[in-house]
Design an enzyme around this catalytic site. Sequence first.
Site, PDB file in Angstrom:
ATOM      1  N   SER A 157       0.828  -1.218   0.000  1.00 21.10           N
ATOM      2  CA  SER A 157       0.000   0.000   0.000  1.00 21.10           C
ATOM      3  C   SER A 157       0.854   1.258   0.000  1.00 21.10           C
ATOM      4  O   SER A 157       0.520   2.257  -0.653  1.00 21.10           O
ATOM      5  CB  SER A 157      -0.929   0.003   1.222  1.00 21.10           C
ATOM      6  OG  SER A 157      -1.814  -1.089   1.185  1.00 21.10           O
ATOM      7  N   ASP A 179       3.795  -8.078  10.661  1.00 23.42           N
ATOM      8  CA  ASP A 179       5.068  -8.732  10.344  1.00 23.42           C
ATOM      9  C   ASP A 179       6.291  -7.924  10.771  1.00 23.42           C
ATOM     10  O   ASP A 179       7.402  -8.457  10.811  1.00 23.42           O
ATOM     11  CB  ASP A 179       5.160  -9.003   8.839  1.00 23.42           C
ATOM     12  CG  ASP A 179       4.037  -9.882   8.329  1.00 23.42           C
ATOM     13  OD1 ASP A 179       3.516 -10.680   9.119  1.00 23.42           O
ATOM     14  OD2 ASP A 179       3.674  -9.756   7.143  1.00 23.42           O
ATOM     15  N   ARG A 214       5.562 -34.904  23.609  1.00 23.52           N
ATOM     16  CA  ARG A 214       5.560 -34.655  22.173  1.00 23.52           C
ATOM     17  C   ARG A 214       6.460 -33.490  21.790  1.00 23.52           C
ATOM     18  O   ARG A 214       6.853 -32.675  22.628  1.00 23.52           O
ATOM     19  CB  ARG A 214       4.142 -34.322  21.692  1.00 23.52           C
ATOM     20  CG  ARG A 214       3.173 -35.477  21.687  1.00 23.52           C
ATOM     21  CD  ARG A 214       1.781 -34.976  21.351  1.00 23.52           C
ATOM     22  NE  ARG A 214       0.828 -36.090  21.272  1.00 23.52           N
ATOM     23  CZ  ARG A 214      -0.481 -35.965  21.378  1.00 23.52           C
ATOM     24  NH1 ARG A 214      -0.997 -34.754  21.608  1.00 23.52           N
ATOM     25  NH2 ARG A 214      -1.279 -37.003  21.277  1.00 23.52           N
ATOM     26  N   ARG A 223       5.553 -13.734   6.638  1.00 25.82           N
ATOM     27  CA  ARG A 223       5.982 -13.722   5.235  1.00 25.82           C
ATOM     28  C   ARG A 223       7.495 -13.917   5.129  1.00 25.82           C
ATOM     29  O   ARG A 223       8.012 -14.923   5.591  1.00 25.82           O
ATOM     30  CB  ARG A 223       5.494 -12.459   4.539  1.00 25.82           C
ATOM     31  CG  ARG A 223       3.950 -12.417   4.451  1.00 25.82           C
ATOM     32  CD  ARG A 223       3.448 -11.278   3.613  1.00 25.82           C
ATOM     33  NE  ARG A 223       3.865 -11.369   2.221  1.00 25.82           N
ATOM     34  CZ  ARG A 223       3.331 -12.218   1.342  1.00 25.82           C
ATOM     35  NH1 ARG A 223       2.398 -13.080   1.687  1.00 25.82           N
ATOM     36  NH2 ARG A 223       3.753 -12.221   0.086  1.00 25.82           N
ATOM     37  N   GLU A 274       6.368 -18.749   8.573  1.00 29.13           N
ATOM     38  CA  GLU A 274       5.804 -19.275   7.326  1.00 29.13           C
ATOM     39  C   GLU A 274       6.762 -19.147   6.144  1.00 29.13           C
ATOM     40  O   GLU A 274       6.625 -19.873   5.155  1.00 29.13           O
ATOM     41  CB  GLU A 274       4.491 -18.571   7.003  1.00 29.13           C
ATOM     42  CG  GLU A 274       4.624 -17.074   6.742  1.00 29.13           C
ATOM     43  CD  GLU A 274       3.276 -16.408   6.467  1.00 29.13           C
ATOM     44  OE1 GLU A 274       2.274 -17.138   6.339  1.00 29.13           O
ATOM     45  OE2 GLU A 274       3.231 -15.168   6.393  1.00 29.13           O
ATOM     46  N   ARG A 327      -3.784 -11.807  13.556  1.00 31.34           N
ATOM     47  CA  ARG A 327      -4.032 -10.447  13.079  1.00 31.34           C
ATOM     48  C   ARG A 327      -5.418  -9.939  13.442  1.00 31.34           C
ATOM     49  O   ARG A 327      -5.781  -8.810  13.122  1.00 31.34           O
ATOM     50  CB  ARG A 327      -3.823 -10.379  11.576  1.00 31.34           C
ATOM     51  CG  ARG A 327      -4.848 -11.101  10.742  1.00 31.34           C
ATOM     52  CD  ARG A 327      -4.494 -11.068   9.256  1.00 31.34           C
ATOM     53  NE  ARG A 327      -3.794  -9.879   8.884  1.00 31.34           N
ATOM     54  CZ  ARG A 327      -2.748  -9.851   8.026  1.00 31.34           C
ATOM     55  NH1 ARG A 327      -2.328 -10.966   7.477  1.00 31.34           N
ATOM     56  NH2 ARG A 327      -2.165  -8.719   7.714  1.00 31.34           N
TER      57      ARG A 327
END
Length: 402
Positions: A157, A179, A214, A223, A274, A327
Site C-alpha cells: 500500500s 510482520d 511430544r 511472510r 511461514e 491479526r
Amino acid sequence: MGKNECRWVFCLFKIQPNLRKNEGVFFFPPGAISLMSHNVKKIGVLTGGGDCPGLNAVIRAIVKSAVQKHDIAITGIEDGYDGLILPNKTRELTPFNSRGILHVGGTILGTSNRANPFKYRITVNGKTEIRDVSSEVIQKTKSLELDALIVIGGDGSLNIASHLYDMGCPVVGVPKTIDNDILFTDVSFGFSTAVQIATEMLDRLHTTAESHHRVMVMEVMGRYAGWIAVASGIAGGADVILIPEIPYDKEEICQKILRRQKKGCRSSIVVVSEGAKEIDGALCILQSAEEGGSAERLGGAGEKAGLYIKNNTGIDVRVTTLGHVQRGGTPNATDRILSTRFGAAAVKLIINNQFGRMVCLKGQDIESVPLSSVAGGQKKVPTETGLVITAEEIGVNFGRKA
C-alpha cells in the site's frame, strides 16, 4: 467579506492583545499559529492490505486530531484503494461516529489487498484485463475535494502511495503490519499484539507437549521476515526457531531435539515462520501471486518441518498453524498507544505540508521518512546481533549448520 472571513478577523483581533514582544519577535498564544498556518480543509484516509490490530486506533486519532484541534474534515475511504476507484465508497468521519473504536480490531473502513490502481483487475465482456487507473484515482481525490490523503498500510500500500505522490497526490503514509518488516521504523503497530497472541498459544502448547511427551510445532505469520517467530519464540520458551533469514539444516534441528531427550526433556517446542526454508530449499507456497491481484500466499513450512522431525526422531509430533488469529481481535495497550501516536503525527505532517513521507518510530520518538525510501523494501531480522544472538545464548536452535 463572508461570514467565515469575519470570524477570522475577529479571531485575530482577539489574539492581538495577548502578543508578547521579545527582541523584535512576536510570540503567539498556544494554538494561534496552528489556526492560521494551514489551508487544509479536508483529509481522506484509507486502510490497505491485510487487517491488523490498531487500525481503528489510528483512524480515531486522525479524526480527533484533525477535527477537534485543527477544524479539518475527514473523509473515510472504504475498502482500500477500491474506494478511490469504485463509486459510493466514501463517508464522513467525525468524533461522534468514530467513538468506541480504540479497542476494536480490524478496520471500520474495510480494506483490500487486491486493489492496486496501477494494475487494476477489470472484467470486460467476461474477460479480465489489467489496467492502469491511477489517473482516475488522482481525479477522484480532486472531485472529493481532498487536500491530502493518509494511507495506512504495509509495504504494498505504501509503495502505491509513493507512486501516487510522484503523480502529484499529496500523500502521507502510516506503517501497518503485524510482520514488522517495514523499513525505517523500529516497530509497526499490530506487531506487539501478534507476538502476544503467539506467545499465549505457545504457553498452551507447552502443557500439551509435556503431558504427552511430544514435539509441538507452531507455524506463525511473517511472510519473508521472522520477527514474529523470533519474538514469540523467545517469550514463549521455544527450543527451536526457524526463520527466513537463516535457512535451516534439518538434521541439526533433529539433533537438537534428540539431545534434549537424552537429557530427560521429553518434550520440545518448535516455532516456524511461514517463510522459513531449508538450506538450498524452496519456500512453501499455497497460492502463487496474481498480476493485479493478491500476493503469493505462504504456508506449510510448519507441516514440512514437523513431518521431517517425526520421521527422523521417532518422537510424536503435532503441528499447529496459528493463521489469522494473529491479526484479528483487540489490540494490546502497546499497539493502541503507537497507533494513536502515528495517527496524530500523520495529521501534523499534513499541517506542516510535509507530503510524500511516512511516520515512523525511532527509539522513543515519532519521526518521518520519505515514502520513496520505504517502498519496495523489507526489514529483515539481523542474524548476528539482537534477538537471534540473545536466543542462541540461552540455547535456542535456529538450524544453523555447525
